[in-house]
Design a protein around this motif. Sequence first.
Motif, PDB file in Angstrom:
ATOM      1  N   VAL A 167       0.847  -1.201   0.000  1.00  0.00           N
ATOM      2  CA  VAL A 167       0.000   0.000   0.000  1.00  0.00           C
ATOM      3  C   VAL A 167       0.875   1.241   0.000  1.00  0.00           C
ATOM      4  N   CYS A 207       2.533   1.644  -3.399  1.00  0.00           N
ATOM      5  CA  CYS A 207       1.620   2.077  -4.465  1.00  0.00           C
ATOM      6  C   CYS A 207       1.211   3.543  -4.320  1.00  0.00           C
ATOM      7  N   LEU A 208       1.170   4.037  -3.103  1.00  0.00           N
ATOM      8  CA  LEU A 208       0.682   5.399  -2.883  1.00  0.00           C
ATOM      9  C   LEU A 208       1.805   6.409  -2.647  1.00  0.00           C
ATOM     10  N   GLU A 233      -6.567   7.541  -6.937  1.00  0.00           N
ATOM     11  CA  GLU A 233      -6.014   6.684  -5.894  1.00  0.00           C
ATOM     12  C   GLU A 233      -6.931   6.628  -4.681  1.00  0.00           C
ATOM     13  N   SER A 272     -10.097   4.623  -5.458  1.00  0.00           N
ATOM     14  CA  SER A 272      -9.798   3.202  -5.560  1.00  0.00           C
ATOM     15  C   SER A 272      -9.515   2.579  -4.197  1.00  0.00           C
ATOM     16  N   VAL A 273      -8.762   3.285  -3.361  1.00  0.00           N
ATOM     17  CA  VAL A 273      -8.493   2.780  -2.003  1.00  0.00           C
ATOM     18  C   VAL A 273      -9.792   2.684  -1.218  1.00  0.00           C
ATOM     19  N   VAL A 294     -11.366  -0.773   0.420  1.00  0.00           N
ATOM     20  CA  VAL A 294     -11.698  -0.893   1.848  1.00  0.00           C
ATOM     21  C   VAL A 294     -13.165  -1.247   2.023  1.00  0.00           C
ATOM     22  N   GLY A 346     -10.440  -2.736  -7.098  1.00  0.00           N
ATOM     23  CA  GLY A 346      -9.663  -1.511  -6.920  1.00  0.00           C
ATOM     24  C   GLY A 346      -8.758  -1.235  -8.110  1.00  0.00           C
ATOM     25  N   TYR A 383      -9.196   1.938 -10.583  1.00  0.00           N
ATOM     26  CA  TYR A 383      -8.087   2.872 -10.795  1.00  0.00           C
ATOM     27  C   TYR A 383      -7.757   3.025 -12.276  1.00  0.00           C
TER      28      TYR A 383
END
Length: 107
Positions: A53, A56-57, A71, A74-75, A79, A95, A99
């Motif tokens: 995580v 990716c971020l 982002e 998508s996150v 969740v 996700g 994205y």
Amino acid sequence: MIDPIHSLILVAVIAGVTILLRFLPFLLFGKNTPKSILYLGEVLPYAIMGMLVVYCLRNITFFSGTHGIPEAVSVLLVVLLHKWKHNTLLSIAAGTVCYMVLVQAVF
């Protein structure tokens, strides 16, 4: 041009090493697996997911481009879907698709 035989041998060696590494702990420890190895087996998947995580971020720029909206959406989808369905593969796939659609078609 790459020789097909060379490629097949390369894939076979990689597969053999992967299989050996997967079975090696069972061959070494049998039923007497040390507690530290069992502990790592419980905690490492969560640590790896956390690292993924962060990885990716890490390059989100909130002050230019899309401002991190694809982002964040998508996150949030990952969740919410995981809380609802408790299916990791479904959450990650949804996700990723969300994205890609946002980046390719919307923004």
